[in-house]
Design an enzyme around this catalytic site. Structure first.
Site, short mmCIF file in Angstrom:
data_model
loop_
_atom_site.label_atom_id
_atom_site.label_comp_id
_atom_site.label_asym_id
_atom_site.label_seq_id
_atom_site.Cartn_x
_atom_site.Cartn_y
_atom_site.Cartn_z
N HIS A 167 0.79 10.19 -5.56
CA HIS A 167 0.16 9.33 -4.88
C HIS A 167 1.17 8.07 -4.38
O HIS A 167 0.66 7.97 -3.23
CB HIS A 167 -0.93 8.42 -5.69
N ASP B 1 -4.26 15.99 -3.32
CA ASP B 1 -3.97 14.65 -3.72
C ASP B 1 -4.87 13.39 -3.16
O ASP B 1 -4.78 13.38 -2.06
CB ASP B 1 -2.42 14.36 -3.04
N HIS B 2 -5.62 13.01 -3.97
CA HIS B 2 -7.12 12.44 -3.60
C HIS B 2 -6.66 11.13 -2.96
O HIS B 2 -7.60 10.72 -2.13
CB HIS B 2 -8.07 12.07 -4.83
C1 BG6 Z 1 -5.15 9.98 -10.98
C2 BG6 Z 1 -4.72 9.80 -12.17
O1 BG6 Z 1 -4.46 10.96 -10.11
O2 BG6 Z 1 -5.50 8.98 -10.37
C3 BG6 Z 1 -5.09 9.00 -12.95
O3 BG6 Z 1 -4.29 10.93 -13.00
C4 BG6 Z 1 -5.43 7.51 -12.19
O4 BG6 Z 1 -4.53 8.30 -14.11
C5 BG6 Z 1 -6.25 7.82 -10.70
O5 BG6 Z 1 -6.23 6.54 -13.07
C6 BG6 Z 1 -6.33 6.73 -10.03
O6 BG6 Z 1 -6.90 7.02 -8.79
P1 BG6 Z 1 -7.66 5.95 -8.28
O7 BG6 Z 1 -8.50 6.50 -6.86
O8 BG6 Z 1 -8.66 5.07 -9.10
O9 BG6 Z 1 -6.62 4.97 -7.78
#
Ligand code: BG6
Length: 512
Positions: free
Chosen positions: A264, A201-202
């Site tokens: 997230h 989960d980045h």
């Molecule tokens: C991803 C989603 O996990 O997170 C995308 O699949 C989204 O749809 C992205 O745009 C958002 O990540 P960040 O780091 O740009 O907030």
């Protein structure tokens, strides 16, 4: 003078990135290496680790995809992507590129074909670069293939070895509901234990998310007020100005609840609400985050959840089409691109404190933040205009843009009368650490996986709990979506009902 010098030394020592040690020598195998995730995110993140001296020595990356590339063509293609990230260093690239290898293969082919070629290549690379048997397999493929790939790796004896560790990284979505996420785990856990499985989960790799933990658990002053006695409510916003780009196929079957909310946003909620873990390790931290999800009261889907889909509009002065007019989207699609929900936790710390979560595509700007709205002063002795609005001290953790932590409070404006105004104290990464943009979340997560640290990777029980929270919302929407879609114009903050969700409680979304 002495004191001044000491203070300056401290400032110097605190700027830039803190140093770290590289992991043990290993090979990272990336499946689906020609795809967007691998070429735009994973390879640039690994290269960036190399630039910081955080890759082990020796080290290699073996990419696998169907494309007809050889090692050279692979290196050339990755070079283009790395260059696009900015800050390119030719010497660092040369060193990094020497360790890039390619295998053309089909992961759905029988074990005796694709996986045999991979096995041979790994043998060759390991001999050439004197590498032990430590291998990290990163599945940057469609999730539907995860089970099959893992099973085939095991059948090809690639998931075990006496000569080093073998680990697997997989990317969300982990299933599309609780039942399917359990089924996926069933397939994976047949061949690899939970302790060797890294689910990305980045958001957990983002600097400010980790800083929330430091803020809460390394500083004693906020803990006594981190509860229902002092906090009125919490808002979590993840807004994106972008639409779905070229991802219609994925997004149509996913929608915002599965794409952002189930993972997230609930992770951010856990970081904000969890009890202090016993120590900063995978077991303690993941245990506490699961407890937060278990405390969430079932969502009242009709009264506490708002979903929406964008219509045509303007974002940052540019006209953009409606979701239904995006390439690859059905013109009658009911896929939601916006969600706002009210979450309540049934535990001693948070009982009665609402958490409002919202996320959406084609909102006015990029903004990810958690704002904590404190209760007003019990008795204010000063005259003040709009006391109901101004009296709430707000603490904001900003993940992007301009990462930092902001605290607003009331201060006296200079002048003959007592005139109170909200002011902000601002800790900003750029100013404090001299880092314009913290390293990408993927850098830390890849490094952690190479180091065998699962602290920032969700455990299977967290995933099941998270699905069980949003499944009723998805089921209700799929059975009976709103008839009035699209219900918000691109470039606005979502449907009017999202504002009403807070207005009904006498509150409002924080103005950006
Ligand atoms: C991803 C989603 O996990 O997170 C995308 O699949 C989204 O749809 C992205 O745009 C958002 O990540 P960040 O780091 O740009 O907030």
């Amino acid at each position: 003078m002495m004191e001044e010098e000491k203070a300056m030394d401290f400032t110097v020592a605190c700027t830039g990135l803190a140093k770290g040690a590289p992991p043990d020598p290993c090979v990272v195998v990336i499946f689906g290496v020609a795809g967007d995730l691998a070429s735009r995110t994973l390879i640039p993140a690994l290269y960036a680790l190399g630039c910081q001296g955080l890759l082990p020595e020796p080290f290699a990356i073996v990419g696998l995809a169907r494309r007809e590339w050889d090692d050279q063509a692979f290196r050339q293609n990755m070079l283009e992507h790395v260059k696009q990230q900015g800050g390119f260093r030719a010497d660092a690239w040369e060193r990094f590129a020497e360790g890039l290898y390619y295998v053309q293969g089909d992961l759905t082919a029988p074990v005796s074909e694709g996986y045999r070629t991979l096995q041979e290549k790994l043998g060759k690379v390991r001999t050439e670069r004197h590498l032990p048997g430590n291998i990290l397999f990163h599945f940057a493929t469609p999730p539907a293939l995860y089970g099959e790939i893992a099973q085939k790796l095991a059948a090809a004896s690639l998931l075990a070895g006496d000569d080093g560790w073998r680990r697997i990284i997989i990317e969300k979505p982990f299933g599309h509901d609780e039942a399917s996420s359990r089924a996926l785990d069933h397939q994976l856990l047949e061949v690899v234990e939970e302790t060797r499985l890294y689910r990305v989960d980045h958001y957990l790799g983002k600097e400010t998310v980790q800083n929330m933990l430091a803020f809460r658990f390394a500083n004693p002053n906020f803990e006594p007020i981190w509860n229902r006695h002092y906090i009125d409510h919490v808002q979590i916003t993840a807004a994106e100005p972008e639409g779905i780009g070229m991802r219609a196929e994925y997004y149509e079957g996913t929608g915002v609840v599965r794409d952002m909310l189930q993972n997230h946003l609930l992770q951010l909620l856990c970081m904000m609400a969890m009890e202090a873990p016993l120590s900063y390790d995978a077991r303690s931290l993941r245990h506490e985050t699961v407890k937060v999800l278990q405390a969430i009261r079932p969502l009242d889907v009709r009264r506490e959840c708002v979903l929406g889909q964008y219509g045509a509009g303007a974002v940052a002065g540019r006209r953009v089409p409606a979701y239904r007019d995006e390439k690859g989207v059905s013109e009658t699609s009911v896929t939601p691109t916006f969600a706002a929900i009210k979450v309540q936790l049934s535990n001693w710390r948070w009982s009665g404190v609402p958490f409002y979560l919202r996320t959406g595509k084609r909102l006015p700007c990029k903004l990810t933040e958690i704002s904590i709205h404190f209760k007003p002063t019990p008795h204010l002795m000063f005259p003040i205009e709009a006391p109901e609005r101004l009296q709430h001290n707000v603490l904001t953790f900003r993940l992007q843009p301009d990462e930092g932590i902001l605290q607003t409070f009331l201060a006296k404006q200079p002048g003959p009368d007592i005139c109170l105004r909200p002011v902000t104290m601002n800790f900003c990464y750029e100013r404090t650490f001299g880092i314009e943009e913290p390293p990408s979340a993927y850098e830390w997560l890849l490094l952690d996986a190479m180091q065998g640290d699962q602290t920032l990777f969700p455990r299977s029980d967290w995933i099941y709990e998270a699905w069980s929270i949003v499944d009723p919302l998805i089921a209700q929407w799929e059975a009976q979506p709103f008839a009035d879609l699209p219900n918000y114009a691109a470039g606005t903050w979502g449907p009017a009902a999202a504002d009403a969700l807070l207005q009904g409680d006498g509150r409002a979304w924080q103005v950006v």
